[in-house]
Design an enzyme around this catalytic site. Sequence first.
Site, short mmCIF file in Angstrom:
data_model
loop_
_atom_site.label_atom_id
_atom_site.label_comp_id
_atom_site.label_asym_id
_atom_site.label_seq_id
_atom_site.Cartn_x
_atom_site.Cartn_y
_atom_site.Cartn_z
N HIS A 201 0.79 -1.26 -0.03
CA HIS A 201 0.09 -0.11 -0.07
C HIS A 201 0.81 1.35 -0.08
O HIS A 201 0.32 2.14 0.76
CB HIS A 201 -1.08 0.16 1.03
N HIS B 59 -10.05 1.69 0.72
CA HIS B 59 -9.87 0.36 1.50
C HIS B 59 -10.77 0.46 2.52
O HIS B 59 -10.58 0.18 3.63
CB HIS B 59 -8.51 0.51 2.13
N GLU C 257 -11.62 -4.15 -2.53
CA GLU C 257 -10.87 -2.70 -3.10
C GLU C 257 -10.48 -3.14 -4.66
O GLU C 257 -9.43 -3.92 -5.17
CB GLU C 257 -9.43 -2.87 -2.39
#
Length: 357
Positions: free
Chosen positions: A118, A191, A322
């Site tokens: 991420h 998210h 996601e």
Amino acid sequence: MMFKVYLVFWIRLGLLLLAQAHENENEKKIGFYELKRGDMRLNLTNYGATIVSVIVPDKHGNLGDITLGYDDIEQYKNDTVYFGALVGRVANRIGHAEFTLDGHTYKLPANDHGNTLHGGFIGFGDVVWDVKSYKEDSYITFTYDSDDNEQGFPGKLTVSVSYMLIGTDKYAVKMIAKPVDKATPVNLAQHTYWNLGGHNSGDILSHEVQIFGSEIIPVDGKLIPTGKFQSVKGTPYDFLEPREVGSKIHDLPGLYDINYVINEGSNEHFRKVAIVKDNVSGRKLELWSNQPGVQFYTSGMLTSTKGKDGAIYNKYGGIALETQGFPDSVNQPNFPSQIVRPGDTYKHYMVYRFTAA
Ligand SMILES: *[C@@H]1O[C@H](CO)[C@@H](O)[C@H](O)[C@H]1NC(C)=O
Ligand SMILES: *[C@@H]1O[C@H](CO)[C@@H](O)[C@H](O)[C@H]1NC(C)=O
Ligand SMILES: *[C@@H]1O[C@H](CO)[C@@H](O)[C@H](O)[C@H]1NC(C)=O
């Protein structure tokens, strides 16, 4: 003489205060922003361009908050599970925390078992965004200018994320990114963790899920793709027909954390990704997107996380869907490229619809 000393003192103090005021002005303010129309309400913060809550009615018309999150910014700053955050510059994992582009090898922060997750230690979910425009009954746009070499990624990148209400039962997320001076990988993701029974209602194992992907992207023990595609047929990953999340979860190493192939070929094609239903509250969520994949995560790693209104979130406390490109695309020649060059624009659209019956 005495007068002169006093004068110098007061001038110095004045300059000091002015300098401090200026410094505070440059420090971006973190705030909460509400979007509301009809019975639908979203609460957002420019810290991480994050969704703090989504409030929608159940089948009896009772309003409930259906996203996991925290009560205050200090907890968001301390977060390690990305509740509601907008993650990037590259969502999901990059194997061995490096990639090569145009003959250059870029080393990234290894924040997940030797890999990058991420966007690194301080990804887009951990920075303060600017509020570019905001209208309470319709939309908010956050912008962020990412620097050259930020978390090791090449070139400056301007990013904008808009959350927009559509009617009284839908909202869209529009993510746009433009490299300024160098080619760079871009893969943004929203998210949010969903629990349609209410964020504080326990686990999601009885939620009914349908995912419109007939293949998954198999991964190794550290969740890096092997580079292959695998049919869901005859596996616990098959959600082509709706079924309870928990019905085969124990045939797995305990959780879903996998990318589904949603769009083969063009990644501009807008299509339905997934449907989630909770037949206790009657709430249903439908999701559309233009992205190649969706990461399906059933929060197998939540343990006693202190959340909103005194809630304690545990294993299987929420579902994340996601939409995004495939994991580790920068190192996987047979996956759709995530490289965006100056002059080109990255565009990621999502639409959510909420109903109850
Ligand atoms: C949005 O969430 C924050 C954090 O929980 C809270 O302090 C604020 O009151 C909320 N705003 C609205 C309008 O509900
Ligand atoms: C920050 O996170 C740690 C570990 O998850 C936790 O023990 C601590 O209580 C948290 N602090 C705050 C202010 O939430
Ligand atoms: C939810 O629906 C399924 C069938 O779709 C049914 O088997 C189950 O008992 C229902 N649960 C509740 C709590 O109504």
